[in-house]
Write a protein that holds these residues in place. Sequence first.
Motif, short mmCIF file in Angstrom:
data_model
loop_
_atom_site.label_atom_id
_atom_site.label_comp_id
_atom_site.label_asym_id
_atom_site.label_seq_id
_atom_site.Cartn_x
_atom_site.Cartn_y
_atom_site.Cartn_z
N ARG A 137 0.83 -1.20 0.00
CA ARG A 137 0.00 0.00 0.00
C ARG A 137 0.87 1.26 0.00
O ARG A 137 0.53 2.26 -0.65
CB ARG A 137 -0.94 -0.01 1.20
CG ARG A 137 -1.99 -1.09 1.12
CD ARG A 137 -3.00 -1.02 2.26
NE ARG A 137 -3.84 -2.19 2.28
CZ ARG A 137 -4.91 -2.39 1.50
NH1 ARG A 137 -5.26 -1.45 0.64
NH2 ARG A 137 -5.61 -3.51 1.60
N ASP A 140 2.01 1.90 -3.50
CA ASP A 140 0.94 2.50 -4.30
C ASP A 140 0.81 3.99 -3.99
O ASP A 140 0.63 4.82 -4.90
CB ASP A 140 -0.39 1.81 -4.00
CG ASP A 140 -0.45 0.38 -4.54
OD1 ASP A 140 0.37 0.05 -5.43
OD2 ASP A 140 -1.31 -0.40 -4.07
N TYR A 144 1.63 7.08 -6.64
CA TYR A 144 0.61 8.08 -6.95
C TYR A 144 1.05 9.49 -6.59
O TYR A 144 0.97 10.42 -7.40
CB TYR A 144 -0.68 7.72 -6.21
CG TYR A 144 -1.74 8.80 -6.28
CD1 TYR A 144 -2.52 8.96 -7.42
CD2 TYR A 144 -1.95 9.66 -5.22
CE1 TYR A 144 -3.48 9.96 -7.50
CE2 TYR A 144 -2.90 10.66 -5.27
CZ TYR A 144 -3.67 10.80 -6.43
OH TYR A 144 -4.61 11.81 -6.50
N PRO A 181 -7.89 -2.91 -4.14
CA PRO A 181 -7.24 -1.78 -4.82
C PRO A 181 -8.20 -0.66 -5.20
O PRO A 181 -7.91 0.51 -4.98
CB PRO A 181 -6.60 -2.43 -6.05
CG PRO A 181 -6.39 -3.85 -5.66
CD PRO A 181 -7.53 -4.20 -4.77
N ALA A 185 -8.29 3.18 -3.54
CA ALA A 185 -8.21 4.43 -4.28
C ALA A 185 -9.32 5.39 -3.88
O ALA A 185 -9.12 6.61 -3.82
CB ALA A 185 -8.27 4.15 -5.78
N LEU A 191 -4.33 8.77 -1.10
CA LEU A 191 -4.59 8.69 -2.54
C LEU A 191 -5.64 9.70 -2.98
O LEU A 191 -6.21 9.59 -4.06
CB LEU A 191 -5.04 7.27 -2.90
CG LEU A 191 -4.02 6.16 -2.62
CD1 LEU A 191 -4.61 4.78 -2.88
CD2 LEU A 191 -2.76 6.35 -3.46
#
Length: 592
Positions: A137, A140, A144, A181, A185, A191
């Motif tokens: 995580r 990710d 981003y 996922p 988001a 995010l």
Amino acid sequence: MSTALTGAPPALPQQPHRPGPTDQLLHPDPAVAAEQAGVESLLRCWVRETGARPAADGQLLIPVLGGAARLAVPVRHWSPCGWHRFGQVTLLGADGRADAPVDAVTIAALVASAAAERPDPGRIADLAARVADSVVRTADVLAYRRRAQEPTDWPFLRAEQALLLGHPLHPTPKSRDGLGPAQSAAYSPELHGSFRLHWYAVDRELLAADSAAGLDADQLTGQLLGDPGLLPPGTAALPLHPWQARELALRPAVAELLAAGRLRDLGPQGEPWHPTSSVRTVCRPGTPWMLKLSLGLRITNSRRENLRKELHRGVEVHRLLESGLGAQWRAAHPGFDIVRDPAWIGVDLPGLGDPNGLDAVLRQQPFGPDERVFCVAGLVAERPFERLDSQLGDVLRTLSARCGRPQRTVAAEWFLRYLDAMVLPVLWLDGRAGIALEAHQQNSLVLLDAAGWPVGGRYRDNQGYYFRDSHAARLDARLPGIGRASDTFVDDHVIDKHFAYYLAINHVLGLIGAFGSQGLADERVLLAALRRFLAGPDAAATGSALPGLLLGSPTLHCKANLLTRLNGMDELVGPVAGQSVYVDIPNPLAAP
């Protein structure tokens, strides 16, 4: 649960901050940077919870596999306050030869086996899985955020979305069990997630709610729903997190209510809301309310569903402050207050138990779009982009340029002003009113003036109030019956230890650690400033025992997040004294 370390060596002097191109947190591959972040958070926990110290050559050696091997850890920065920085870890065999670099999951399994008195394979596997989840995580998030633009100019929301790496002293800071996922988001603050709330219409015979004078919980939720035509007669509007709504529909007791029409599913409605740093508390620009929703996800150590006693506690504290205590507090410290939780709404049905997953808190949102208010954890959170930095670094650089003074001089003054604005009011409430706040960094909000100096603050969290047993009679005189439904009174001795952890170790020493690990100030200088503050007349005038405890104790009682995780403990369940594992650590404020 408490574990005392005996014979721990004294804290080493701070080693210089050594940033550079080899810092793996700055690696251009987000997966590599996330792996390093996971390794460092694990190792900080290990060091804190075992008393480990580096050798004279600046390397930390951790015996593993029953002493048959060691983890060799280069120390980039040794922090008196615990925010250490480490290099790439390698495994040394019995012959002392280095093997390949070791990843976070392997380190988790090795140190967990070494830390546990009786290693439990299931719990070690669970820890390793959560470390893996946290690292993925984090990767990710970094992928981003290294390319994304900030979508908002609202300082409050930007700080809430800034915890890219999470708690620096937690083994699984970004673990969110059960979040896929696409859901991540939408629901993750890091995010820039946003989503429409899911709504139920609740039969008023099942409705449970409470609110302070002048407010009506179901009237407020009806206004937030926005379209009164959606509510059938005899029902009230109940907001839900969309993840929770899907989960609730699978619970037999809730499914029965839905099938019987006593709960009616209105689906997603209204404008998008934004998750804050707690994930389940959501806000919307221009709306005077935030919502603290039940969320059955296990985030770090705990499932985040609202307990009834917490709901009662929020309203109770609001009423207590409105009884005159708040006016006394503001007279002494006009820049500080509590973000109020003056109303809640939910469903009352014995078969649903507590928590039932349906209850929601209405929290006041007092911050205008131009107010410079920052979640402290977000203010100091690392941003591993081109360099290791934080919003705190931005503030100090701007102040330094404006004042024409060296950044480290400005940092020391900023810190002293911070103590006056943020710490003195919390000590006053403890000493004068007998209310200790669980004022860790994520629960604390600092207000900055236009230049960037601290001028005030706020506390938020209906879970984190402790009423001292020694003040029971005085608090009951202010608000008769206080504590009966909220289960908030705690033995003074227990409060002293928890208060020292949350306000001193997590919050203030954590802030000093952020200054040091990011190269913004010398931790030893700030520790000396903190000693003078605690020994000074203003701290003494609060009547709190915490300054004396911090100055006089050679060790401090500290929550051990790694051992808590290994023991499978949910920090929101059970009596306060036994919700987490605690260890005794050397006190960096003890006489140098």
